[in-house]
Design an enzyme around this catalytic site. Structure first.
Site, short mmCIF file in Angstrom:
data_model
loop_
_atom_site.label_atom_id
_atom_site.label_comp_id
_atom_site.label_asym_id
_atom_site.label_seq_id
_atom_site.Cartn_x
_atom_site.Cartn_y
_atom_site.Cartn_z
N CYS A 113 -1.82 6.49 3.13
CA CYS A 113 -2.97 5.82 2.51
C CYS A 113 -3.99 5.46 3.59
O CYS A 113 -3.63 4.89 4.63
CB CYS A 113 -2.52 4.56 1.79
SG CYS A 113 -3.92 3.64 1.10
N HIS A 141 10.95 -1.63 6.44
CA HIS A 141 10.02 -0.96 5.52
C HIS A 141 9.33 0.17 6.27
O HIS A 141 8.94 0.02 7.43
CB HIS A 141 8.99 -1.96 4.99
CG HIS A 141 8.18 -1.40 3.84
ND1 HIS A 141 7.10 -0.57 4.04
CD2 HIS A 141 8.31 -1.54 2.50
CE1 HIS A 141 6.60 -0.23 2.86
NE2 HIS A 141 7.32 -0.81 1.90
N GLU A 143 6.41 1.47 6.10
CA GLU A 143 5.06 1.21 6.60
C GLU A 143 5.11 0.44 7.92
O GLU A 143 4.37 0.74 8.86
CB GLU A 143 4.25 0.42 5.57
CG GLU A 143 2.82 0.20 6.03
CD GLU A 143 2.05 -0.74 5.11
OE1 GLU A 143 2.19 -0.63 3.88
OE2 GLU A 143 1.30 -1.58 5.64
N THR A 181 0.56 -3.92 4.25
CA THR A 181 -0.51 -3.96 3.23
C THR A 181 -0.05 -4.56 1.90
O THR A 181 -0.90 -4.85 1.06
CB THR A 181 -1.02 -2.54 2.94
OG1 THR A 181 0.10 -1.74 2.56
CG2 THR A 181 -1.72 -1.94 4.15
N CYS A 211 -3.93 -4.97 1.13
CA CYS A 211 -4.97 -4.11 0.54
C CYS A 211 -5.51 -4.68 -0.76
O CYS A 211 -4.92 -5.57 -1.37
CB CYS A 211 -4.41 -2.71 0.34
SG CYS A 211 -3.31 -2.60 -1.06
N SER A 240 7.63 -2.75 -2.38
CA SER A 240 7.33 -4.09 -1.86
C SER A 240 6.35 -4.83 -2.76
O SER A 240 6.55 -5.99 -3.12
CB SER A 240 6.77 -3.97 -0.44
OG SER A 240 6.31 -5.20 0.03
N ASN A 241 5.27 -4.16 -3.16
CA ASN A 241 4.26 -4.89 -3.94
C ASN A 241 4.78 -5.28 -5.31
O ASN A 241 4.40 -6.31 -5.85
CB ASN A 241 2.94 -4.10 -3.98
CG ASN A 241 2.95 -2.99 -4.99
OD1 ASN A 241 2.61 -3.19 -6.15
ND2 ASN A 241 3.35 -1.79 -4.58
S1 SF4 Z 1 -0.74 -0.35 -2.21
FE1 SF4 Z 1 -2.62 -0.46 -1.00
S2 SF4 Z 1 -2.07 0.33 1.02
FE2 SF4 Z 1 -0.43 0.95 -0.41
S3 SF4 Z 1 -1.04 2.99 -1.12
FE3 SF4 Z 1 -1.92 1.52 -2.57
S4 SF4 Z 1 -4.02 1.11 -1.81
FE4 SF4 Z 1 -2.85 2.06 -0.16
#
Ligand code: SF4
Length: 335
Positions: A113, A141, A143, A181, A211, A240-241
């Site tokens: 990304c 992780h 990333e 992010t 992000c 994670s998100n």
């Molecule tokens: S969550 Fe944010 S950093 Fe991860 S791929 Fe999507 S836009 Fe990119």
């Protein structure tokens, strides 16, 4: 790119019995969309198999769908035959992985990304200025491994405020921080505050590392959580998100919140005595999985969902340049 709309999600009288609120934005972000389309286009252009290092995005449905179309997911590059094409996932890779691919003569397509790449650039710049860099993120992780690999001798991982007392730096006046992010915005602010208390000259990143998609999905959950007896987050356990959205929901006042990969993982017992259900999804989740959850709720007497918009998103990333070049060449060859 992102506009805060700010409509307060108040339940109407008709909804007073049972209600379903649907967070917006939710689901695919620009980086995930680009990464998935990259694998699809690579399969169409080069033919199967196309190798992908790690899960292209952290969603098991996306991965199994691409597998059924000819993608082969590997953990490391030594599993990829010499000369084959390999796609790097949205989470990014360290320079050591690029070097290994080049040594092995692999054709690479980098679907990292661009917002992760931005953090890599920040790491390189702080390292070039000889700062000690505190990278806030989760150990293990992908990333974090990729970002830390940009300057391993300058970067140390900080998982939360509890780690701050144990940090050792060369010069307390030359310390900078960066972050993964996809963290919780609020928890990261707490960690930064704890770091700044120890190192008052702490240097901030030039712009937010968490992000826009992570921030917007957390904002949307915060708006609906106080009215939610139950808030269902659709997303995989290694996303994670998605995991952060459950935590944000509970902190923001949802009476209960669970993460599911799809509707089949919903426990009927969660709905007992539940009047208002809210639904959202992580940044790597196809919308059809959310629609499956809404159908599950409808079958159990819940009304049609009402979308609650807290932000608008319009960001789109172009495909990786290696792929664009090959697609253009293929189109030209066809005439
Ligand atoms: S969550 Fe944010 S950093 Fe991860 S791929 Fe999507 S836009 Fe990119």
């Amino acid at each position: 790119m992102t506009t805060h709309v700010g409509m307060p999600p108040v339940l109407s009288a008709e909804e007073a019995d049972k209600a379903v609120l649907l967070a917006a934005p939710r689901g695919y972000c620009a980086g995930v969309d680009r990464a998935v389309v990259t694998v699809e286009e690579a399969l169409g252009l080069y033919g199967a198999p196309v190798y992908v290092r790690k899960q292209i995005v952290h969603n098991k449905h996306v991965v199994s769908d691409l597998e059924s179309r000819g993608a082969i997911f590997v953990e490391e590059l030594d599993e990829v035959p010499a000369g084959a094409t390999v796609v790097f996932s949205a989470h990014g890779v360290s320079p050591a992985v690029h070097a290994q691919a080049s040594e092995r003569g692999l054709k690479t397509i980098d679907a990292t990304c661009p917002l992760v790449t931005k953090v890599h650039h920040e790491a390189k710049r702080f390292a070039a200025d000889d700062y000690d860099i505190l990278l806030i993120g989760h150990a293990g992780h992908e990333e974090v491994e990729g970002t830390a690999g940009e300057a391993p001798e300058h970067i140390q991982l900080v998982e939360g405020p509890q780690d701050v007392a144990g940090i050792t730096v060369r010069d307390p006046k030359r310390v900078a921080w960066l972050s993964q992010t996809t963290l919780s915005v609020d928890e990261t602010l707490e960690t930064v505050a704890a770091i700044r208390e120890r190192f008052p000259d702490l240097l901030d990143p030039p712009s937010d590392d968490i992000c826009y998609a992570t921030q917007n999905r957390q904002l949307a959950v915060k708006e609906i959580a106080p009215q939610s007896d139950l808030l269902i987050v659709v997303g995989s356990g290694n996303s994670s998100n998605s995991v952060r959205l459950v935590e944000v929901a509970l902190e923001a006042g949802a009476r209960a919140s669970y993460r599911v990969d799809d509707a089949s993982e919903i426990d009927e017992a969660w709905l007992e005595g539940v009047r208002s259900v809210s639904v959202t999804s992580g940044a790597s989740v196809p919308e059809e999985l959310v629609q499956g959850v809404l159908s599950f709720l409808a079958e159990r007497g819940y009304p049609e969902a009402r979308a609650v918009h807290s932000a608008e998103e319009s960001l789109i990333f172009s495909l990786p340049k290696e792929l664009r070049r090959d697609l253009k060449a293929a189109a030209a060859a066809k005439g």
